[in-house]
Scaffold this motif. Structure first.
Motif, mmCIF file in Angstrom:
data_model
loop_
_atom_site.group_PDB
_atom_site.id
_atom_site.type_symbol
_atom_site.label_atom_id
_atom_site.label_comp_id
_atom_site.label_asym_id
_atom_site.label_seq_id
_atom_site.Cartn_x
_atom_site.Cartn_y
_atom_site.Cartn_z
ATOM 1 N N HIS A 113 -8.823 -4.350 5.467
ATOM 2 C CA HIS A 113 -7.385 -4.289 5.601
ATOM 3 C C HIS A 113 -6.793 -5.189 4.442
ATOM 4 C CE1 HIS A 113 -8.799 -7.036 8.691
ATOM 5 N NE2 HIS A 113 -7.711 -7.776 8.309
ATOM 6 N N GLY B 68 -7.320 -7.802 11.931
ATOM 7 C CA GLY B 68 -6.279 -6.719 11.669
ATOM 8 C C GLY B 68 -4.929 -7.068 11.927
ATOM 9 N N ASP C 104 -2.422 0.992 10.291
ATOM 10 C CA ASP C 104 -3.072 1.699 8.936
ATOM 11 C C ASP C 104 -2.363 0.945 7.674
ATOM 12 O OD1 ASP C 104 -0.620 2.710 8.052
ATOM 13 O OD2 ASP C 104 -1.128 4.689 9.718
ATOM 14 N N HIS C 105 -3.201 1.276 6.487
ATOM 15 C CA HIS C 105 -2.816 0.825 5.281
ATOM 16 C C HIS C 105 -1.408 0.689 5.110
ATOM 17 C CE1 HIS C 105 -6.864 -0.147 4.966
ATOM 18 N NE2 HIS C 105 -7.453 0.736 4.176
ATOM 19 N N GLN D 61 -4.999 -2.254 15.320
ATOM 20 C CA GLN D 61 -5.011 -2.537 13.896
ATOM 21 C C GLN D 61 -3.947 -1.355 13.339
ATOM 22 O OE1 GLN D 61 -8.827 -2.544 12.183
ATOM 23 N NE2 GLN D 61 -9.035 -4.542 13.009
#
Length: 314
Positions: free
Chosen positions: A288, A192, A10-11, A8
């Motif tokens: 997410h 994600g 990250d933001h 996944q």
């Protein structure tokens, strides 16, 4: 914890990936092309937009309704319909077509094997992370979810654009492309994978048209246009609805329109919802991000699409 957690974004990376693409995109179209009449429009619209879309492959998605006796037959009918559109367009070098899943997922852990799944994986792994593969799904999302389960590494290489759910605030997500395969739909939200949702109700539902408009814009312009007109008349006549005032939504066109011009289909970033077994949403502000369209300019989309379809030489 599912293996996809290791892949996944990250933001910050997710927000970057969800930006609308500025250049030409590499794309796979995953379509249940024989299900209704809108998939055929979306496929042709894609093929007639080469300045923005490089269509690398088309994959056939399963469906099961009045138009098929099983998900497998729905997929096979869709597979053949894709070639029918190619023939009507007199394409010299059309993108390859691959059969998809013969049934829906029975668990979140078991992918449904198919040519489509392997093609999505192989094409995604070959993509540059800075130039991701756009997987545009306009049917049940079994093929795409199976690819993610089989090879979660592709999460970092793709953006999924899905015409499937309703708007986040709609009271139910019990709608065809979501409810056919609950496991696959849940994976798309939970894995994600960078996700852009084109909601059916409250966004794509604005793409209403009628037999009168289709006839005026497309009939006798070319073989494809006349076929689309016949399809439209057949759909209405089958259900006894071919009368003044009646209209039909070309839902799937919205996904292609978003890729072509986000000003036509504005969208916002939200936290990914949790899809419950009763097809409602729960929320969790720690999840997410994803992007969801909030409106569509029906006039601008149809001006562009009818111009391309009507002026195509066959």
């Amino acid at each position: 914890m599912n293996s996809w957690a290791n892949y996944q974004l990250d933001h910050a990376a997710m927000l970057q990936r969800l930006n609308h693409p500025t250049g030409k995109v590499k794309m796979i179209l995953d379509t249940d092309a024989f299900n209704e009449v809108d998939d055929q429009f979306a496929l042709a619209y894609t093929l007639l937009s080469p300045d923005k879309i490089d269509l690398l492959a088309v994959t056939a998605a399963p469906f099961f309704n009045w138009n098929s006796t099983s998900p497998a037959e729905g997929m096979e009918k869709s597979y053949k319909e894709i070639f029918n559109i190619y023939k009507l367009m007199d394409l010299q070098s059309p993108p390859p077509v691959y059969r998809g899943s013969a049934h829906f997922m029975t668990s979140r852990e078991e992918p449904v094997p198919s040519e489509a799944v392997d093609t999505i994986i192989e094409t995604a792994l070959a993509a540059d992370p800075d130039d991701p593969l756009y997987v545009v799904a306009i049917g049940a999302i079994t093929n795409v979810a199976s690819a993610i389960v089989k090879c979660p590494e592709i999460i970092r290489k793709i953006v999924v654009v899905w015409l499937g759910p309703n708007s986040y605030w709609w009271p139910t997500q019990d709608i065809f492309n979501v409810s056919q395969d609950y496991h696959a739909s849940g994976i798309i939200y939970d894995s994600g994978v960078p996700l852009v949702v084109l909601p059916c109700h409250s966004v794509a539902s604005h793409l209403l048209t009628s037999t009168y408009e289709i006839d005026a814009c497309l009939r006798d312009r070319n073989k494809l246009g006349t076929y689309f007109s016949d399809l439209f008349h057949g759909r209405f006549e089958r259900f006894g609805l071919n009368r003044p005032g009646w209209s039909k939504v070309l839902w799937d066109v919205s996904a292609i329109a978003w890729l072509l011009n986000e000003e036509w289909v504005p969208s916002v970033v939200r936290r990914t919802p949790i899809l419950n077994p009763n097809f409602t949403y729960s929320t969790d502000d720690s999840r997410h991000f994803y992007k969801e369209a909030i409106d569509i300019d029906r006039s601008l989309v149809y001006i562009d699409m009818f111009n391309k379809l009507g002026n195509h030489s066959t």
